[in-house]
Design a protein around this motif. Structure first.
Motif, PDB file in Angstrom:
ATOM      1  N   THR A  38      19.965 -11.436 -29.198  1.00 23.34           N
ATOM      2  CA  THR A  38      18.801 -11.369 -28.319  1.00 23.34           C
ATOM      3  C   THR A  38      18.745 -10.026 -27.606  1.00 23.34           C
ATOM      4  O   THR A  38      19.778  -9.517 -27.139  1.00 23.34           O
ATOM      5  N   LEU A  39      17.548  -9.457 -27.523  1.00 23.53           N
ATOM      6  CA  LEU A  39      17.272  -8.285 -26.688  1.00 23.53           C
ATOM      7  C   LEU A  39      16.169  -8.650 -25.711  1.00 23.53           C
ATOM      8  O   LEU A  39      15.207  -9.337 -26.074  1.00 23.53           O
ATOM      9  N   LYS A  40      16.292  -8.163 -24.470  1.00 21.96           N
ATOM     10  CA  LYS A  40      15.285  -8.394 -23.445  1.00 21.96           C
ATOM     11  C   LYS A  40      14.706  -7.069 -22.987  1.00 21.96           C
ATOM     12  O   LYS A  40      15.383  -6.038 -23.038  1.00 21.96           O
ATOM     13  N   ALA A  41      13.458  -7.096 -22.554  1.00 23.35           N
ATOM     14  CA  ALA A  41      12.746  -5.882 -22.186  1.00 23.35           C
ATOM     15  C   ALA A  41      13.503  -5.090 -21.126  1.00 23.35           C
ATOM     16  O   ALA A  41      14.014  -5.659 -20.157  1.00 23.35           O
ATOM     17  N   PHE A  42      13.585  -3.767 -21.343  1.00 24.85           N
ATOM     18  CA  PHE A  42      14.146  -2.801 -20.397  1.00 24.85           C
ATOM     19  C   PHE A  42      15.632  -3.026 -20.107  1.00 24.85           C
ATOM     20  O   PHE A  42      16.162  -2.467 -19.148  1.00 24.85           O
ATOM     21  N   GLU A  43      16.327  -3.828 -20.919  1.00 22.35           N
ATOM     22  CA  GLU A  43      17.764  -4.030 -20.745  1.00 22.35           C
ATOM     23  C   GLU A  43      18.523  -3.376 -21.898  1.00 22.35           C
ATOM     24  O   GLU A  43      18.152  -3.545 -23.063  1.00 22.35           O
ATOM     25  N   SER A  44      19.591  -2.662 -21.571  1.00 22.36           N
ATOM     26  CA  SER A  44      20.437  -2.081 -22.613  1.00 22.36           C
ATOM     27  C   SER A  44      21.633  -3.009 -22.857  1.00 22.36           C
ATOM     28  O   SER A  44      22.794  -2.595 -22.804  1.00 22.36           O
TER      29      SER A  44
END
Length: 348
Positions: A147-153
């Motif tokens: 999972t990737l979330k917006a504006f998170e590295s």
């Protein structure tokens, strides 16, 4: 094509050197994942600084069908096609061995076979893909949600492993993220909440800094009557090659590697009870002979359920092998983070 050219997005219909791939990205990160090659992450790009963390092996990426190995040796078959990056490994770690009538090859077998995948969330603020594989020689099924979330590295991983057998099974399970240039250099420092470390006998490399069959308290050890700070990464031309095992983690295990030169760090969090060992594979030009011939500079910090230089049978002997009962299911979560930091906060 992907559904958007902004925010979180997924591309599922591309090939790289003949290998089918999935690309997951947001404003901070881009991941390129080979679905035919064990979900190898061959690119982990931190966009703000245009830094790809993944190590590129001198064995360049190719499709397996383009190079037919001339040996039946599983070490050669594995390394001939290892182009670097982040592999997941199960049910055998390290050397070929025999278990319950099956020959388990070098790092076999999930990193060598195709995985299925399905997109389960595709929104501007979050994307998620579930990758799954059923092993061939062993009775396991592994599902991995990335999972990737917006504006998170941050890369969030959630996994479920099932023993499909009607009998207990033993195995080794590990994550093998390998980092190289342009991130890795002699300004990098390793920090972790491991307590102690050890090496095995016989030693894995002739240019290893530590004596075989030695123990130490992290991060200091003895080598040639001198104290060695293992948290400091040597330069690329040091001529060393280390295989070290760290342990003594609490349940909330972590490590971080920080580059003073770049003001950038990456780290991993995981369950230290499920993965109580961290393999530290650090090559600074000292791995002579096949397959790198002194040409590689890389660091892999790898959470594992077990340790052994003799594969699964060795882990069974030293009682570190993971045992799963018939039809047992294990769930776990990991998180990989990339962060910018002040160079002055990194102590050399």
């Amino acid at each position: 094509m992907n559904s958007r050219n902004y925010g979180c997005r997924i591309t599922t219909d591309i090939t790289i050197k003949g290998n089918r791939a999935v690309v997951m990205e947001n404003q901070m990160l881009r991941l390129t994942i080979l679905t035919e090659r064990g979900t190898d992450i061959i690119e982990l790009l931190y966009k703000p600084l245009d830094i790809d963390l993944m190590w590129r092996s001198p064995v360049r990426l190719h499709h397996k069908s383009d190079y037919i190995s001339t040996t039946g040796n599983s070490l050669g078959n594995y390394l001939d096609h290892n182009s670097g990056g982040w592999q997941e490994i199960l049910p055998n770690g390290g050397s070929e061995c025999f278990y319950k009538g099956a020959c388990l090859g070098m790092h076999g077998e999930i990193s060598n076979i195709p995985w299925e995948f399905r997109v389960i969330r595709d929104e501007e603020d979050e994307i998620a893909v579930v990758f799954s594989v059923s092993t061939l020689r062993s009775p396991f099924r592994l599902e991995k949600r990335i999972t990737l979330k917006a504006f998170e590295s941050v890369i969030y991983l959630s996994e479920k492993l099932t023993n499909l057998a009607k009998e207990p099974m033993e195995l080794m399970w590990g994550h093998h993220p390998t980092v190289g240039k342009p991130f890795l250099d002699e300004t990098c420092m390793i920090s972790t909440n491991a307590v102690k470390g050890f090496t095995l006998k016989p030693q894995d490399f002739k240019n290893q800094r530590l004596e075989p069959d030695s123990e130490f308290l992290w991060p200091l050890s003895k080598a040639n009557c001198k104290t060695v700070d293992l948290s400091a990464v040597p330069p690329a031309n040091e001529g060393t090659a280390d295989m070290i095992y760290l342990t003594g983690f609490p349940k909330h295990a972590w490590y971080k590697v920080s580059s003073k030169k770049l003001g950038l760090s990456y780290g991993l969090n995981w369950d230290g009870e499920q993965f109580p060992y961290l393999w530290m594979w650090l090559i600074c030009g000292g791995a002579d002979g096949y397959p790198w011939y002194g040409r590689t500079y890389n660091l892999a910090l790898e959470p594992w359920t077990s340790y052994s230089s003799k594969g699964l049978t060795g882990a069974i002997e030293n009682k570190s092998a993971l045992r799963m009962e018939a039809n047992e299911v294990i769930k776990t979560e990991l998180a990989f983070r990339v962060t910018e930091c002040s160079p002055s906060s990194i102590h050399l």
